[in-house]
Enzyme design. Structure first.
Site, PDB file in Angstrom:
ATOM      1  N   LYS B  98       0.817  -1.219   0.000  1.00  0.00           N
ATOM      2  CA  LYS B  98       0.000   0.000   0.000  1.00  0.00           C
ATOM      3  C   LYS B  98       0.847   1.263   0.000  1.00  0.00           C
ATOM      4  O   LYS B  98       0.448   2.292  -0.550  1.00  0.00           O
ATOM      5  CB  LYS B  98      -0.932   0.008   1.216  1.00  0.00           C
ATOM      6  CG  LYS B  98      -1.955  -1.128   1.228  1.00  0.00           C
ATOM      7  CD  LYS B  98      -3.096  -0.873   0.279  1.00  0.00           C
ATOM      8  CE  LYS B  98      -4.097  -2.023   0.257  1.00  0.00           C
ATOM      9  NZ  LYS B  98      -5.091  -1.881  -0.810  1.00  0.00           N
ATOM     10  N   GLU B 120      -9.802   5.975   2.933  1.00  0.00           N
ATOM     11  CA  GLU B 120     -10.651   4.898   3.447  1.00  0.00           C
ATOM     12  C   GLU B 120      -9.735   3.715   3.721  1.00  0.00           C
ATOM     13  O   GLU B 120      -8.667   3.595   3.119  1.00  0.00           O
ATOM     14  CB  GLU B 120     -11.717   4.512   2.404  1.00  0.00           C
ATOM     15  CG  GLU B 120     -11.248   3.524   1.322  1.00  0.00           C
ATOM     16  CD  GLU B 120     -10.193   4.075   0.379  1.00  0.00           C
ATOM     17  OE1 GLU B 120     -10.081   5.313   0.275  1.00  0.00           O
ATOM     18  OE2 GLU B 120      -9.449   3.277  -0.224  1.00  0.00           O
ATOM     19  N   SER B 387       1.725  -9.640  -0.770  1.00  0.00           N
ATOM     20  CA  SER B 387       1.389  -8.212  -0.712  1.00  0.00           C
ATOM     21  C   SER B 387       1.600  -7.584   0.653  1.00  0.00           C
ATOM     22  O   SER B 387       1.780  -6.374   0.764  1.00  0.00           O
ATOM     23  CB  SER B 387      -0.060  -8.004  -1.167  1.00  0.00           C
ATOM     24  OG  SER B 387      -0.939  -8.789  -0.396  1.00  0.00           O
TER      25      SER B 387
HETATM   26  C1  LIG Z   1      -1.669  -6.930   2.529  1.00  0.00           C
HETATM   27  C2  LIG Z   1      -2.795  -6.586   1.636  1.00  0.00           C
HETATM   28  N1  LIG Z   1      -2.932  -7.227   0.472  1.00  0.00           N
HETATM   29  C3  LIG Z   1      -3.942  -6.959  -0.366  1.00  0.00           C
HETATM   30  C4  LIG Z   1      -4.914  -6.041  -0.060  1.00  0.00           C
HETATM   31  C5  LIG Z   1      -6.036  -5.831  -1.022  1.00  0.00           C
HETATM   32  O1  LIG Z   1      -5.968  -4.650  -1.746  1.00  0.00           O
HETATM   33  P1  LIG Z   1      -5.605  -4.652  -3.278  1.00  0.00           P
HETATM   34  O2  LIG Z   1      -6.457  -5.668  -3.951  1.00  0.00           O
HETATM   35  O3  LIG Z   1      -5.887  -3.264  -3.720  1.00  0.00           O
HETATM   36  O4  LIG Z   1      -4.166  -4.994  -3.411  1.00  0.00           O
HETATM   37  C6  LIG Z   1      -4.821  -5.334   1.144  1.00  0.00           C
HETATM   38  C7  LIG Z   1      -5.838  -4.319   1.502  1.00  0.00           C
HETATM   39  O5  LIG Z   1      -5.958  -3.826   2.554  1.00  0.00           O
HETATM   40  C8  LIG Z   1      -3.740  -5.622   2.003  1.00  0.00           C
HETATM   41  O6  LIG Z   1      -3.608  -4.988   3.185  1.00  0.00           O
END
Ligand SMILES: Cc1ncc(COP(=O)(O)O)c(C=O)c1O
Lengths: 271, 405
Positions: B98, B120, B387
């Site tokens: 993020k 948000e 992620s």
């Molecule tokens: C670690 C992590 N991965 C994925 C996501 C999902 O978001 P996005 O699909 O935009 O990557 C989030 C959202 O809060 C997150 O904290």
């Protein structure tokens, strides 16, 4: 001729301003809306704006959000709005009705299908908050062909270029949003409203009505003096909420409660 | 594939923010001016070498990029099949991908001169990443968060407060991420003169999906170079979880024109696709309009948005970024679902055999990658986007284990 056009012509001849109350379909119960609509007309409403409940009403302040939630709690839908207006038309052939809502319920029905049902129900105008001119092309054309007015918002932040674009596409009247904010906010600035309305008038012959932030007879009058009419929503809806909170269920009680508010505004506009 | 090969993915979206029928700008009139302003600032800075250099500098020295591409040898051996590589976004400052986006948007905010930022958040990762950049730049920060998410992500709530942000509980609707976004949009309409809205995923009205994608694409650009350097070839498959879709589009986008690279976006299957209690609009939704764009949504027969369910707050969203909707329709990316139990198993498994604790969001990608690897050959490679790290989810996991910490 479309009933909205007709109504503004009559108002012009009489030298009067349009009073446009807004309530939410099915708030707080299914059997309340129809009697309230008739009561609003009896007290001098010129055009009715019926809010179609949506799960994510991003343009609404807390008062109208809660009305959407109350209506959704028992499943009120766009289909119900269409049915209800058809019932309203059984006894009222002249008062224009506008549906105000969000794009997704309409997309779910399909634009063309929605328009067929709206024509059949006797709906005169549509205001889709999240369908600005850029995204409204196809729908706008279909509405035009059906003779339903597509009403657009203009805001204090609208650029000159956008005001022209909206003026070209819009039908019925221009709805000028009096403030930067959601419905029910309290920061109405009459001087700024006058400047904007005067400017919009140089771009279009359509009537210009003002909404958001009109709370009572005095503010209605102040704004109506600068424009062709006022839209009044949150004060009516919060009255409905008050009764709902007391577990009131009689449709008559709701009709009486909003009647006195609308009568006061009518009086302020006419005298 | 020929038709796809002729698409220039860098030319998407079009001038009005459309990806085919998706995307666009479905907002009330008051916000158009703010979006126009944002777009013109972004256009003027996007290819400005100084802006790009500042972004790269911050990513290197503040975020700690490039993030490693790690060959998970033991996981690969125990799985049997393709080689599994993890793109370690969990090692970024604040613990998730993020921050790539908030660094970029904060630079844009700085150029507007606005002193107040809003965001948000669902899992709280985007809220923390926003509060972090706001602290660094001395901006006032308000983060909208659904009341239910405040309960299940209490650690991140406290982090945001320590960083000086105000966390605003959202009690409307389903009290989760979608309602937090409604509330942020309402705040923005009201305070549009002095407020910059930092959206946390590649959704929302144009130009957000485009600019969030571009800021997150650093993930895929690095992964591309790292794959070439470490394996001498491009990966055969990419796997990423999809909430709004920002970590996925960040990994996928630099590879979209490489036909040999298969891509899998993993949505939250919740209690299972058949139960209706999930957050997988690309698997089980239909196109509609929400939060300023047209995209696949979870909705009922009246067009009302329905409540979603996922064990991971960051995936618990009824929509998805519009570019994913388009990539689904043209068949470039395959979208699949992993349910709560599978994600939990993957969380435990990766923790035990690699010593890496993935976020519950990322665990969805881990679970699918493992299934996929088994069907592939040992000379093939898969890059999985890790992620975020799982520390924020410890309370949720402990609760499932019946433990109170
Ligand atoms: C670690 C992590 N991965 C994925 C996501 C999902 O978001 P996005 O699909 O935009 O990557 C989030 C959202 O809060 C997150 O904290």
């Amino acid at each position: 001729m479309n009933r909205i056009k007709q109504r503004f012509e009559v108002l012009k001849q009489q030298g009067r301003k349009a009073l446009i109350p807004y309530i939410v379909l099915g708030d707080p119960a299914a059997d309340v809306t129809l009697p309230v609509m008739h009561a609003l007309v009896e007290q001098g409403a010129d055009i009715l704006e019926l809010g179609v409940p949506f799960s994510d009403p991003t343009a609404e302040g807390p008062v109208i959000q809660k009305a959407h939630e109350r209506a959704l709690a028992h499943g009120s839908s766009l289909r119900d709005a269409l049915t209800l207006v058809k019932q309203f038309r059984e006894t009222d052939f002249t008062t224009p009705v506008i549906l105000m809502g969000y794009a997704n319920p309409i997309e779910r029905l399909g634009y063309q299908h929605f328009i067929e049902l709206a024509l059949d129900a006797g709906i005169d105008g549509v205001l889709t908050v999240d369908l600005p001119p850029e995204e409204a092309g196809e729908f706008n054309q279909q509405l035009g062909e059906a003779g339903i007015e597509n009403i657009f918002l203009l805001a204090p932040t609208s650029s000159d270029k956008r005001q022209k674009m909206v003026a070209e596409m819009a039908g019925g009247f221009i709805y000028y949003v009096s403030l930067k904010g959601v419905t029910g906010a309290g920061n109405l600035d009459v001087v700024s409203v006058k400047q904007h309305v005067d400017h919009i008038r140089t771009l279009t012959d359509l009537p210009v009505c003002v909404g958001f932030g009109i709370k009572d007879g005095a503010s209605a009058r102040a704004v109506a003096d600068l424009s062709d009419g006022v839209v009044v929503g949150s004060v009516l809806v919060s009255k409905m909420a008050e009764l709902a909170a007391r577990a009131e269920t009689s449709p008559r009680a709701f009709s009486q409660a909003v009647s006195s508010l609308v009568a006061e505004m009518r009086d302020a506009l006419d005298n | 594939m020929n038709k796809k090969a002729s698409i220039d993915f860098n030319q998407m979206p079009d001038a009005h923010g459309h990806f085919g029928p998706y995307g666009g700008r479905f907002v009330s009139e008051t916000l158009i001016y703010a979006l126009d302003e944002l777009e013109s600032i972004y256009r003027s800075l996007k290819d400005d070498p100084e802006f790009q250099a500042q972004f790269d500098y911050d990513l290197a020295h503040y975020v700690g990029r490039p993030s490693p591409l790690y060959f998970a040898e033991r996981w690969t051996r125990e799985t049997g099949g393709a080689k599994l590589f993890l793109k370690r976004e969990d090692l970024n400052h604040t613990g998730a991908h993020k921050i790539n986006n908030t660094i970029g948007q904060a630079l844009l905010a700085k150029h507007t001169g606005k002193q107040r930022v809003i965001a948000e958040t669902g899992a709280g990762q985007h809220g923390v990443a926003t509060a972090t950049v706001a602290a660094r730049l001395g901006l006032e920060c308000h983060v909208f968060m659904g009341e239910e998410d405040i309960q299940r992500q209490s650690l991140n709530v406290y982090r945001m407060k320590l960083l000086g942000a105000t966390v605003v509980p959202v009690t409307s609707g389903s009290r989760t991420l979608k309602d937090a976004m409604n509330e942020a949009l309402r705040d923005w309409v009201t305070n549009v003169d002095d407020t910059f809205y930092i959206i946390g995923t590649c959704a929302g009205p144009h130009p957000y999906p485009e600019l969030v994608r571009n800021f997150q694409s650093v993930i895929g650009r690095e992964a591309r170079q790292q794959s070439l350097a470490q394996t001498g070839k491009l990966p055969d498959a990419l796997v990423a979880c999809v909430g709004g879709g920002s970590n996925a589009i960040g990994l996928f986008h630099p590879f979209l024109a490489d036909e040999s690279v298969a891509m899998y976006g993993v949505e939250a299957g919740g209690f299972g696709l058949g139960t209706g209690k999930h957050a997988a609009p690309l698997n089980d939704g239909i196109p509609g309009v929400l939060h300023g764009n047209r995209t696949y949504l979870m909705e009922d027969e009246n067009g009302q948005i329905i409540e979603t369910h996922s064990i991971s707050a960051g995936l618990d969203y009824p929509g998805v970024g519009p570019e994913h909707s388009w990539l689904k329709d043209i068949g470039r990316v395959k979208y699949v679902a992993i349910d709560d139990d599978e994600a939990m198993d993957a969380f435990r498994h990766l923790t035990r055999i690699e010593g890496i604790m993935p976020a519950l969001e990322s665990s969805h990608a881990i679970a699918y990658a493992e299934k996929l690897a088994r069907k592939m050959d040992p000379d093939q490679t898969i890059v999985v986007n890790l992620s975020g790290r799982g520390d924020k989810d410890i309370l949720t996991v402990a609760e499932i284990d019946g433990i109170t910490l």
